[in-house]
Scaffold this motif. Sequence first.
Motif, PDB file in Angstrom:
ATOM      1  N   GLY A 198      66.099 -39.623  -4.296  1.00  0.00           N
ATOM      2  CA  GLY A 198      66.429 -39.885  -2.908  1.00  0.00           C
ATOM      3  C   GLY A 198      65.175 -40.188  -2.115  1.00  0.00           C
ATOM      4  O   GLY A 198      64.155 -39.520  -2.272  1.00  0.00           O
ATOM      5  N   SER A 199      65.237 -41.202  -1.258  1.00  0.00           N
ATOM      6  CA  SER A 199      64.060 -41.600  -0.481  1.00  0.00           C
ATOM      7  C   SER A 199      64.408 -41.758   0.991  1.00  0.00           C
ATOM      8  O   SER A 199      65.292 -42.540   1.350  1.00  0.00           O
ATOM      9  N   LYS A 200      63.700 -41.017   1.817  1.00  0.00           N
ATOM     10  CA  LYS A 200      63.880 -41.165   3.266  1.00  0.00           C
ATOM     11  C   LYS A 200      63.412 -42.533   3.737  1.00  0.00           C
ATOM     12  O   LYS A 200      63.794 -42.981   4.814  1.00  0.00           O
ATOM     13  N   ARG A 201      62.572 -43.192   2.940  1.00  0.00           N
ATOM     14  CA  ARG A 201      62.020 -44.482   3.342  1.00  0.00           C
ATOM     15  C   ARG A 201      62.819 -45.675   2.819  1.00  0.00           C
ATOM     16  O   ARG A 201      62.427 -46.817   3.044  1.00  0.00           O
ATOM     17  N   HIS A 202      63.897 -45.408   2.125  1.00  0.00           N
ATOM     18  CA  HIS A 202      64.774 -46.497   1.712  1.00  0.00           C
ATOM     19  C   HIS A 202      65.381 -47.130   2.969  1.00  0.00           C
ATOM     20  O   HIS A 202      65.769 -46.418   3.911  1.00  0.00           O
ATOM     21  N   PRO A 203      65.466 -48.457   3.040  1.00  0.00           N
ATOM     22  CA  PRO A 203      65.959 -49.107   4.261  1.00  0.00           C
ATOM     23  C   PRO A 203      67.392 -48.728   4.636  1.00  0.00           C
ATOM     24  O   PRO A 203      67.787 -48.874   5.799  1.00  0.00           O
ATOM     25  N   MET A 204      68.171 -48.223   3.684  1.00  0.00           N
ATOM     26  CA  MET A 204      69.552 -47.855   3.978  1.00  0.00           C
ATOM     27  C   MET A 204      69.707 -46.358   4.277  1.00  0.00           C
ATOM     28  O   MET A 204      70.812 -45.882   4.541  1.00  0.00           O
ATOM     29  N   SER A 205      68.598 -45.611   4.233  1.00  0.00           N
ATOM     30  CA  SER A 205      68.678 -44.175   4.521  1.00  0.00           C
ATOM     31  C   SER A 205      68.895 -43.929   6.016  1.00  0.00           C
ATOM     32  O   SER A 205      68.418 -44.691   6.859  1.00  0.00           O
ATOM     33  N   LYS A 206      69.619 -42.870   6.309  1.00  0.00           N
ATOM     34  CA  LYS A 206      69.840 -42.436   7.690  1.00  0.00           C
ATOM     35  C   LYS A 206      69.272 -41.026   7.809  1.00  0.00           C
ATOM     36  O   LYS A 206      69.766 -40.102   7.162  1.00  0.00           O
ATOM     37  N   VAL A 207      68.253 -40.895   8.630  1.00  0.00           N
ATOM     38  CA  VAL A 207      67.486 -39.652   8.654  1.00  0.00           C
ATOM     39  C   VAL A 207      67.371 -39.106  10.073  1.00  0.00           C
ATOM     40  O   VAL A 207      66.943 -39.812  10.989  1.00  0.00           O
ATOM     41  N   VAL A 208      67.762 -37.849  10.246  1.00  0.00           N
ATOM     42  CA  VAL A 208      67.505 -37.112  11.474  1.00  0.00           C
ATOM     43  C   VAL A 208      66.371 -36.153  11.160  1.00  0.00           C
ATOM     44  O   VAL A 208      66.552 -35.180  10.430  1.00  0.00           O
ATOM     45  N   TYR A 209      65.201 -36.441  11.712  1.00  0.00           N
ATOM     46  CA  TYR A 209      63.995 -35.728  11.300  1.00  0.00           C
ATOM     47  C   TYR A 209      63.083 -35.520  12.494  1.00  0.00           C
ATOM     48  O   TYR A 209      62.781 -36.485  13.206  1.00  0.00           O
ATOM     49  N   PRO A 210      62.610 -34.307  12.738  1.00  0.00           N
ATOM     50  CA  PRO A 210      61.666 -34.090  13.843  1.00  0.00           C
ATOM     51  C   PRO A 210      60.387 -34.890  13.628  1.00  0.00           C
ATOM     52  O   PRO A 210      59.962 -35.098  12.482  1.00  0.00           O
ATOM     53  N   PRO A 211      59.739 -35.338  14.691  1.00  0.00           N
ATOM     54  CA  PRO A 211      58.504 -36.136  14.556  1.00  0.00           C
ATOM     55  C   PRO A 211      57.421 -35.450  13.735  1.00  0.00           C
ATOM     56  O   PRO A 211      56.726 -36.107  12.955  1.00  0.00           O
ATOM     57  N   ILE A 212      57.288 -34.127  13.871  1.00  0.00           N
ATOM     58  CA  ILE A 212      56.242 -33.439  13.121  1.00  0.00           C
ATOM     59  C   ILE A 212      56.510 -33.484  11.630  1.00  0.00           C
ATOM     60  O   ILE A 212      55.584 -33.615  10.815  1.00  0.00           O
ATOM     61  N   ARG A 213      57.788 -33.413  11.238  1.00  0.00           N
ATOM     62  CA  ARG A 213      58.128 -33.510   9.819  1.00  0.00           C
ATOM     63  C   ARG A 213      57.882 -34.919   9.294  1.00  0.00           C
ATOM     64  O   ARG A 213      57.469 -35.108   8.149  1.00  0.00           O
ATOM     65  N   ARG A 214      58.140 -35.915  10.123  1.00  0.00           N
ATOM     66  CA  ARG A 214      57.842 -37.292   9.726  1.00  0.00           C
ATOM     67  C   ARG A 214      56.342 -37.466   9.491  1.00  0.00           C
ATOM     68  O   ARG A 214      55.915 -38.133   8.545  1.00  0.00           O
ATOM     69  N   LEU A 215      55.553 -36.854  10.369  1.00  0.00           N
ATOM     70  CA  LEU A 215      54.100 -36.946  10.235  1.00  0.00           C
ATOM     71  C   LEU A 215      53.634 -36.256   8.963  1.00  0.00           C
ATOM     72  O   LEU A 215      52.833 -36.815   8.201  1.00  0.00           O
ATOM     73  N   TYR A 216      54.121 -35.022   8.718  1.00  0.00           N
ATOM     74  CA  TYR A 216      53.770 -34.311   7.486  1.00  0.00           C
ATOM     75  C   TYR A 216      54.106 -35.154   6.260  1.00  0.00           C
ATOM     76  O   TYR A 216      53.304 -35.295   5.333  1.00  0.00           O
TER      77      TYR A 216
END
Length: 276
Positions: free
Chosen positions: A153-171
Amino acid sequence: MKDNEYSLAEEIESHGYVIVSSNAIQKFVPEGEDEVPLISIVTPFYNPGEHFESAIREMVNVLDSVGLSYELIAVSDGSTDSSPSTISKIGISTIKDVYHLRRQGKGAALRTGLALGRGKYLGFIDADGDIDPSALRAFIGTVALYEPDIVLGSKRHPMSKVVYPPIRRLYSAMYQLLIKALFGLSIRDTQTGIKLARRQVIEDVLPLMVEKRFAFDLELFVVARRLGYRNFFEAPVVIRERLTSTVNSRAVFNTIVDTFAIFYRERILHFYDRVT
């Protein structure tokens, strides 16, 4: 004694876990005409909170809808709340429950569950309910059609739908840059907690793995590549608003420490070359 029975007994003895279901060993080890499932999915957990039961039931519903034989192996990593009893309360025969007497880490729980899995395909998904388990349908279809070594599973796949806090995205972004620099892995997201692999890959990789915490996923890919497996297939996921989280500053620090430990084992000690 059959080879797989011996391996199971050896794994139980060497890694210090117990199976708490009555006659659970008979359930895990195929005997007589017991059906060997096509798919084994491991879900590790530690004090997962109030959403645990609904998350497990949702996984079961998804796996039932696929129409293939499966087992769901729920591994409590030394939970101190009432969550281990939830599995017995649910009372579904395709769920196997395993319990670590003490907390050893998510990676250790995954190792336990994968070692017990009997399926042709082996995988895992987080038990906290953040990852929509409906992705398992696409994962199973992808493995059946294309037979990649690992579907991740990849959060960066173009078809992924992700609800993620900005700090977690940065990490996440910084960690993937670190992995790229250290290992040169052409994987955009090693850490999303859902993966599915061919049994042969897991059988080859697992004996060489030592990680017990959150860097288990990274070590899986590093060792698999070292053994010649390179067909990794990224798939989309839906990550919902986080209900619970075991990721904090300490977990981030420990993961970075473990990441450098993997680098040291691979590049300095050549630890993963020992059986090649």
